[in-house]
Design a protein around this motif. Structure first.
Motif, PDB file in Angstrom:
ATOM      1  N   LEU A 278      -2.895  10.030  -0.959  1.00 54.80           N
ATOM      2  CA  LEU A 278      -2.581   9.398   0.322  1.00 54.80           C
ATOM      3  C   LEU A 278      -1.524  10.202   1.084  1.00 54.80           C
ATOM      4  CD1 LEU A 278      -2.937   7.119   2.333  1.00 54.80           C
ATOM      5  CD2 LEU A 278      -1.272   5.769   1.052  1.00 54.80           C
ATOM      6  N   VAL A 279      -0.571  10.737   0.358  1.00 53.32           N
ATOM      7  CA  VAL A 279       0.461  11.553   1.020  1.00 53.32           C
ATOM      8  C   VAL A 279      -0.202  12.753   1.708  1.00 53.32           C
ATOM      9  CG1 VAL A 279       2.500  13.008   0.634  1.00 53.32           C
ATOM     10  CG2 VAL A 279       2.336  10.767  -0.470  1.00 53.32           C
TER      11      VAL A 279
ATOM     12  N   ILE B  71       0.840  -1.199   0.000  1.00 51.00           N
ATOM     13  CA  ILE B  71       0.000   0.000   0.000  1.00 51.00           C
ATOM     14  C   ILE B  71       0.875   1.249   0.000  1.00 51.00           C
ATOM     15  CG2 ILE B  71      -1.634   1.330   1.397  1.00 51.00           C
ATOM     16  CD1 ILE B  71      -2.761  -1.463   2.320  1.00 51.00           C
ATOM     17  N   ALA B  72       1.904   1.245   0.844  1.00 48.95           N
ATOM     18  CA  ALA B  72       2.804   2.400   0.902  1.00 48.95           C
ATOM     19  C   ALA B  72       3.530   2.581  -0.426  1.00 48.95           C
ATOM     20  CB  ALA B  72       3.807   2.231   2.038  1.00 48.95           C
ATOM     21  N   ALA B  73       3.901   1.460  -1.045  1.00 45.11           N
ATOM     22  CA  ALA B  73       4.641   1.542  -2.311  1.00 45.11           C
ATOM     23  C   ALA B  73       3.765   2.099  -3.428  1.00 45.11           C
ATOM     24  CB  ALA B  73       5.177   0.167  -2.705  1.00 45.11           C
ATOM     25  N   ALA B  74       2.445   1.939  -3.302  1.00 46.11           N
ATOM     26  CA  ALA B  74       1.524   2.414  -4.335  1.00 46.11           C
ATOM     27  C   ALA B  74       0.958   3.796  -4.022  1.00 46.11           C
ATOM     28  CB  ALA B  74       0.380   1.420  -4.506  1.00 46.11           C
ATOM     29  N   ALA B  75       1.502   4.440  -2.995  1.00 51.80           N
ATOM     30  CA  ALA B  75       0.917   5.707  -2.544  1.00 51.80           C
ATOM     31  C   ALA B  75       0.994   6.779  -3.614  1.00 51.80           C
ATOM     32  CB  ALA B  75       1.640   6.185  -1.291  1.00 51.80           C
ATOM     33  N   GLY B  76      -0.127   7.395  -3.896  1.00 53.19           N
ATOM     34  CA  GLY B  76      -0.172   8.550  -4.783  1.00 53.19           C
ATOM     35  C   GLY B  76      -0.245   9.826  -3.960  1.00 53.19           C
ATOM     36  N   PRO B  77      -0.350  10.958  -4.623  1.00 51.92           N
ATOM     37  CA  PRO B  77      -0.383  12.250  -3.915  1.00 51.92           C
ATOM     38  C   PRO B  77      -1.557  12.359  -2.930  1.00 51.92           C
ATOM     39  CG  PRO B  77      -0.341  12.551  -6.320  1.00 51.92           C
ATOM     40  CD  PRO B  77      -0.417  11.093  -6.082  1.00 51.92           C
TER      41      PRO B  77
END
Lengths: 290, 290
Positions: free
Chosen positions: A214-215, A206-212
């Motif tokens: 989620l950030v 999930i963290a590796a797929a984070a887009g703007p």
């Protein structure tokens, strides 16, 4: 007013001092803080001098309490004997009911609770800036309307206007219910989102797929616990109410997703979010919100 | 590959075309879109020419489907008869299970699902930029690992590397479960937060007291319904699971707020949020995530 005391010269206290100066305040600004903070505040020309609480309060026409909520609650009972009569004591704490209750016990000086809705990610006097309050809401929480009409309160409000803050008045309880929704709920949503994902079996994917999105959604999750501990301790009931309101909305949204459409949810939410931005824009441009 | 067809020349499709060019692609790039979009894409030098789907596919070595999910699902069954054998069809849709199922029915050409985790608030070809994918995750969702080893897939992945995308592989179902958490959950939290506040009796006071945290927390609530309708329609089950996970976390957090402390929640959430930022930073710097 001739002498202003800032107790707690951090981002908010330091910015208030700088804002006063920029607005033309010609009196003295004394700081009460740790030795290290006072040294930094002097280097940055944020205050004129450091002093002990007793020395400073003996001269003060305005005492501005800008430390953590816990320190504000500790300080208030000590002020009655040391602040000169006729002075105004105010604060910038993020919750108001408990602070204003403590302030109401003062006998020789007037207390007026306040809460500037301003801030930024950086903390400390090094991040202070004269424009921090400009165009931002500044909530005042008198226990009764007449408290805003005293000479000392009048003068303070005049300076708030001079530094560009958008004054709004609410009772301490109204204030706490409002910020439980406007500030504490978004904070806890961000914390709970990050917690949910952190404890997910696929957390690393999930963290590796984070887009703007989620950030951005987890920015508030970075907030310092020592600040939030005090907020949660002093506004628990209103926050629990806000959590319950959200849980009810979440359950309804789930139901509509499962068996209907979220179109009206998206429309209503988008309208509200756009309105917030128009309000913020209008305030930044110095317009008066209606 | 000599000829690339972009079907849906918007932000993503246009950015892919610009990124290919910048990475040294010397072949032809044809666009299939509305007349108005083609005109704009030609003016911006994003594509070499516009064409009908049939004309374009007859020449294509790569067909890049970059329109809305619904249009991707509509297009795929039409491709088998018109794309030349040996070409690769790929897409950039935000959900993958239904799209890859449709792709698996193609007989004469290979389909490989993809999802660039890149975007920005502005949409349309006017917002396209060559660097949009650089350092961003790009999920590939082959139905079986061998699908990545065909000559056409190999060449496509080489170009993905050349444009700086961080390739990751997942099954369509894994992808959909991951993005339900990393993207769809944050979106619905923002929508539900804005909805909760919009229907609050004190909505206008809450809006008037909005600080930067609330403004940021409601940014995703501005997202376009027509995009999210398709995402919700094509990933409902995984999203319902994510909503339930969050509801459970929310209930536990409420319990700890009521009778304990949120210190460990804040610590865990802050660690996860900080890790996300380190990952994003490392990707932007072109480092390989582990």
């Amino acid at each position: 007013m001739q002498t202003v005391v800032i107790a707690g010269v951090g981002l908010i206290g330091g910015s208030f001092a700088l804002a006063l100066r920029q607005a033309g305040f010609a009196g003295r600004i004394l700081g009460v803080s740790s030795e290290r903070t006072i040294r930094q505040a002097l280097e940055l020309n944020v205050i004129d001098a450091g002093a002990t609480l007793e020395e400073a309060c003996a001269q003060a026409d305005l005492v501005y309490l800008a430390g953590p909520i816990r320190s504000i609650l500790d300080l208030i009972p000590r002020l009655d004997g040391i602040v000169k009569p006729g002075a105004l004591v105010t604060d910038a704490g993020s919750t108001k009911s408990m602070i204003c209750e403590a302030g109401a016990a003062l006998r020789r000086v007037q207390f007026l609770g306040g809460h500037p809705m301003a801030g930024k990610e950086s903390r400390g006097v090094g991040a202070a800036e004269a424009g921090l309050f400009k165009g931002r809401p500044y909530l005042l929480t008198p226990l009764e309307p007449a408290a805003l009409q005293t000479p000392a309160a009048n003068e303070f409000c005049g300076w708030l206007q001079a530094i560009g803050a958008q004054q709004r008045v609410a009772s301490p309880q109204e204030h706490d219910a409002i910020v439980a929704c406007s500030s504490h709920l978004p904070q806890l949503l961000s914390t709970a989102l990050a917690s949910t994902l952190a404890s997910h079996p696929d957390a690393s994917s999930i963290a590796a797929a984070a887009g703007p999105g989620l950030v951005d959604s987890t920015r508030l999750a970075l907030s310092a616990w020592e600040i939030w501990r005090d907020i949660l301790d002093t506004n628990r009931d209103a926050i629990l109410d806000a959590l319950d309101l959200f849980a009810a909305e979440w359950a309804q949204l789930r139901e509509r997703l499962n068996s209907g459409s979220l179109e009206s949810d998206f429309e209503q939410a988008s309208r509200f979010a756009a309105g917030l931005r128009r309000g913020a824009q209008a305030s930044q441009n110095g317009e008066t919100s209606s």
